[in-house]
Design an enzyme around this catalytic site. Structure first.
Site, short mmCIF file in Angstrom:
data_model
loop_
_atom_site.label_atom_id
_atom_site.label_comp_id
_atom_site.label_asym_id
_atom_site.label_seq_id
_atom_site.Cartn_x
_atom_site.Cartn_y
_atom_site.Cartn_z
N CYS A 17 0.85 -1.19 0.00
CA CYS A 17 0.00 0.00 0.00
C CYS A 17 0.88 1.24 0.00
CB CYS A 17 -0.90 -0.01 1.23
SG CYS A 17 -1.93 1.45 1.35
N PRO A 18 0.56 2.25 -0.77
CA PRO A 18 -0.63 2.44 -1.59
C PRO A 18 -0.44 2.06 -3.06
CG PRO A 18 0.51 4.52 -1.47
CD PRO A 18 1.35 3.51 -0.69
#
Length: 189
Positions: A17-18
């Site tokens: 992430c992200p």
């Protein structure tokens, strides 16, 4: 479910992430309205992230299939009329949050449990984004809630979800834990 047909396959395996969302957003620009994109990821948190992003952007989250360690997320691109990516309108900087920590606020950390375990704000409450919908009753709608994640993306989606469910004092903290300079704690220390 074995024969899910995608018009485009995006490889986001090995990314944390992200990045699966960043790559999905970028790839979605080249997908025609109505087409289905398959996003292949290995980040366990990507299911909640991609589903929440698709919903906030107006695209249709179709579902996720697991094949070994790979998660295959299926999204249908909405037409231009259907998509206006929403963002939570109330934000604060890390410094703003640090100045508020001595006040009666709730710091809600929506990162995955493992992320929280190794590094979190001492007073923070951990509810991963994927669990938030089922754990809303653990929060008080009257409280001032500052939502944090690693970069501000998941916390933005969580802030929207809280607001949609009647929470009135919700603030998204940007950029979040990736650049947090204040005190942190690990579980069991």
């Amino acid at each position: 479910m074995e024969n899910v047909k995608a018009d485009i396959v995006l490889d986001a395996k090995g990314l944390a992430c992200p990045m699966p969302i960043v790559k999905t957003k970028k790839a979605m620009k080249d997908v025609e309205a109505g087409q289905v994109i398959e996003v292949q990821a290995t980040d366990k948190g990507s299911k909640a992230d991609i589903e929440a992003w698709a919903n906030s952007a107006g695209h249709q989250y179709l579902g996720t299939l697991e094949e070994g360690t790979t998660l295959k997320h299926y999204l249908r691109k909405a037409s231009e009329e259907e998509t206006v990516e929403k963002q939570h309108p109330i934000t604060a900087t890390n410094e703003d949050l640090q100045a508020k920590l001595s006040e009666n606020i709730v710091v809600l950390d929506v990162r995955e449990t493992a992320e929280f375990a190794f590094n979190h704000i001492p007073s923070a409450v951990s509810i991963p984004l994927g669990d938030l919908e089922n754990r809303l009753d653990e929060l008080n709608k009257e409280d001032e809630i500052y939502v944090v994640c690693r970069t501000g993306s998941r916390s933005d989606l969580a802030a929207q979800k809280l607001t949609e469910n009647g929470f009135e004092h919700v603030v998204n903290v940007v950029p979040g834990m990736s650049q947090w300079n204040g005190e942190t704690k690990k579980l069991n220390n």
